[in-house]
Design an enzyme around this catalytic site. Structure first.
Site, PDB file in Angstrom:
ATOM      1  N   GLY A 270       0.768  -1.251   0.000  1.00 29.56           N
ATOM      2  CA  GLY A 270       0.000   0.000   0.000  1.00 29.56           C
ATOM      3  C   GLY A 270       0.793   1.291   0.000  1.00 29.56           C
TER       4      GLY A 270
ATOM      5  N   GLU B 224       3.776   4.101   6.005  1.00 31.74           N
ATOM      6  CA  GLU B 224       2.540   3.332   5.882  1.00 31.74           C
ATOM      7  C   GLU B 224       1.516   4.148   5.077  1.00 31.74           C
ATOM      8  OE1 GLU B 224       0.994   0.800   5.539  1.00 31.74           O
ATOM      9  OE2 GLU B 224       0.541  -0.203   7.418  1.00 31.74           O
ATOM     10  N   ASP B 225       0.656   3.436   4.343  1.00 35.20           N
ATOM     11  CA  ASP B 225      -0.380   4.146   3.579  1.00 35.20           C
ATOM     12  C   ASP B 225      -1.446   4.720   4.511  1.00 35.20           C
ATOM     13  OD1 ASP B 225      -1.334   1.625   4.288  1.00 35.20           O
ATOM     14  OD2 ASP B 225      -1.948   1.047   2.264  1.00 35.20           O
TER      15      ASP B 225
ATOM     16  N   ASP C 297      -5.151   2.503  10.630  1.00 28.90           N
ATOM     17  CA  ASP C 297      -6.575   2.337  10.907  1.00 28.90           C
ATOM     18  C   ASP C 297      -6.740   1.970  12.389  1.00 28.90           C
ATOM     19  OD1 ASP C 297      -9.264   1.689  10.875  1.00 28.90           O
ATOM     20  OD2 ASP C 297      -9.152   0.208   9.292  1.00 28.90           O
TER      21      ASP C 297
ATOM     22  N   LYS D 239      -6.794   7.361  10.576  1.00 27.03           N
ATOM     23  CA  LYS D 239      -8.192   7.361  11.027  1.00 27.03           C
ATOM     24  C   LYS D 239      -8.180   7.485  12.547  1.00 27.03           C
ATOM     25  CE  LYS D 239     -10.030   4.331   7.342  1.00 27.03           C
ATOM     26  NZ  LYS D 239     -10.523   2.969   7.034  1.00 27.03           N
TER      27      LYS D 239
ATOM     28  N   PHE E 162     -14.223   3.447   4.536  1.00 25.66           N
ATOM     29  CA  PHE E 162     -13.341   2.638   3.688  1.00 25.66           C
ATOM     30  C   PHE E 162     -12.988   3.410   2.427  1.00 25.66           C
ATOM     31  CE2 PHE E 162     -12.151  -0.581   0.586  1.00 25.66           C
ATOM     32  CZ  PHE E 162     -11.174  -1.251   1.318  1.00 25.66           C
TER      33      PHE E 162
ATOM     34  N   ASP F  46      -6.071  -0.193  -1.671  1.00 23.00           N
ATOM     35  CA  ASP F  46      -6.825  -1.078  -2.555  1.00 23.00           C
ATOM     36  C   ASP F  46      -8.115  -1.592  -1.955  1.00 23.00           C
ATOM     37  OD1 ASP F  46      -5.332  -2.786  -0.636  1.00 23.00           O
ATOM     38  OD2 ASP F  46      -6.264  -4.406  -1.789  1.00 23.00           O
TER      39      ASP F  46
ATOM     40  N   ARG G 184      -5.351   0.707  -6.579  1.00 25.26           N
ATOM     41  CA  ARG G 184      -4.087   1.284  -6.098  1.00 25.26           C
ATOM     42  C   ARG G 184      -3.546   2.350  -7.049  1.00 25.26           C
ATOM     43  NH1 ARG G 184      -2.379  -1.963  -1.823  1.00 25.26           N
ATOM     44  NH2 ARG G 184      -2.660  -4.207  -2.030  1.00 25.26           N
TER      45      ARG G 184
HETATM   46  P1  IMP Z   1      -4.518  -1.464  10.968  1.00 28.18           P
HETATM   47  O1  IMP Z   1      -3.660  -2.550  11.539  1.00 28.18           O
HETATM   48  O2  IMP Z   1      -5.968  -1.648  11.313  1.00 28.18           O
HETATM   49  O3  IMP Z   1      -4.031  -0.070  11.329  1.00 28.18           O
HETATM   50  O4  IMP Z   1      -4.497  -1.692   9.416  1.00 28.18           O
HETATM   51  C1  IMP Z   1      -3.747  -0.990   8.532  1.00 28.18           C
HETATM   52  C2  IMP Z   1      -3.830  -1.630   7.162  1.00 28.18           C
HETATM   53  O5  IMP Z   1      -5.185  -1.967   6.806  1.00 28.18           O
HETATM   54  C3  IMP Z   1      -3.351  -0.661   6.122  1.00 28.18           C
HETATM   55  O6  IMP Z   1      -1.989  -0.840   5.851  1.00 28.18           O
HETATM   56  C4  IMP Z   1      -4.205  -0.984   4.925  1.00 28.18           C
HETATM   57  O7  IMP Z   1      -3.576  -1.961   4.140  1.00 28.18           O
HETATM   58  C5  IMP Z   1      -5.470  -1.562   5.485  1.00 28.18           C
HETATM   59  N1  IMP Z   1      -6.569  -0.551   5.505  1.00 28.18           N
HETATM   60  C6  IMP Z   1      -7.058   0.110   6.581  1.00 28.18           C
HETATM   61  N2  IMP Z   1      -8.036   0.946   6.245  1.00 28.18           N
HETATM   62  C7  IMP Z   1      -8.186   0.834   4.901  1.00 28.18           C
HETATM   63  C8  IMP Z   1      -9.064   1.474   3.948  1.00 28.18           C
HETATM   64  O8  IMP Z   1      -9.910   2.324   4.252  1.00 28.18           O
HETATM   65  N3  IMP Z   1      -8.896   1.086   2.646  1.00 28.18           N
HETATM   66  C9  IMP Z   1      -7.971   0.169   2.248  1.00 28.18           C
HETATM   67  N4  IMP Z   1      -7.136  -0.447   3.108  1.00 28.18           N
HETATM   68  C10 IMP Z   1      -7.242  -0.124   4.428  1.00 28.18           C
HETATM   69 MG    MG Z   2      -1.111  -1.607   3.922  1.00 21.49          MG
END
Ligand code: IMP
Ligand code: MG
Length: 178
Positions: free
Chosen positions: A48, A102-103, A106, A134, A155, A162, A168
């Site tokens: 990402g 990181e992209d 979340d 977020k 989302f 993606d 992407r």
């Molecule tokens: P976390 O561990 O919940 O912080 O997850 C982070 C990962 O989940 C990111 O690197 C993304 O690959 C994916 N992700 C989280 N939110 C989104 C979204 O809104 N769209 C697409 N991918 C997401």
């Molecule tokens: Mg990712």
């Protein structure tokens, strides 16, 4: 407002590439100031973060290195949760200032695990730079050091992010339509 259909879902533009690049520029300037003389190693978390890493690195003017890593998720043997580990890391992190790219952050679960692993590997200072954050979803232990933009808990796709591997390549960020 432009719309795009990806597989079974419809997304609408929510953040323009222009706004995103301006936010990335601001984050890069802060990194240039904060990490001057620290010879940071940037670690781009694939897939990402590839576009964010390219946009950010073009704006970094201090001596630095970049490397690319992936996350492997597998079921833990003891716990029910998924264990996330960093793979493809060839650099010696001993004493280094490491910036994880990181992209999106979340829930923060991924970043929490990776920061711990990078510290264990000997890094002296571990920071997080994320294109999007977020805040409503993120756990209190994870505070990214450099944030492009804060976004609502929806989302999204585009600029590296993606939906099932698609989207992407989109320049702008698109939000899932309800
Ligand atoms: P976390 O561990 O919940 O912080 O997850 C982070 C990962 O989940 C990111 O690197 C993304 O690959 C994916 N992700 C989280 N939110 C989104 C979204 O809104 N769209 C697409 N991918 C997401
Ligand atoms: Mg990712």
């Amino acid at each position: 407002m432009a719309e795009v259909k990806i597989l079974d879902k419809v997304f609408a533009t929510s953040i323009s590439e222009e706004k995103l690049l301006s936010a990335i520029d601001t984050a890069a300037q802060k990194i240039n100031t904060d990490l001057d003389g620290r010879n940071p190693l940037f670690l781009c978390i694939l897939n990402g973060a590839f576009m964010f890493a390219a946009d950010l690195m073009k704006r970094i003017s201090i001596p630095c290195q970049i490397s690319f890593v992936k996350i492997a998720s597998y079921q833990g043997t003891q716990t029910t949760g998924k264990v996330k580990s960093l793979i493809g890391l060839n650099e010696d992190l001993t004493g280094r200032t490491v910036v994880l790219l990181e992209d999106i952050v979340d829930t923060g679960i991924t970043m929490k695990a990776l920061v711990e692993q990078v510290r264990t590997a000997g890094a002296n200072d571990v920071r997080i730079a994320t294109m999007l954050f977020k805040p409503e979803a993120c756990c209190p232990e994870v505070k990214p050091d450099y944030i492009g933009l804060n976004i609502p808990n929806d989302f999204i796709v585009g600029h590296g992010l993606d939906y099932d591997g698609y989207g992407r390549n989109l320049r702008d960020i698109y939000t899932l339509k309800q």
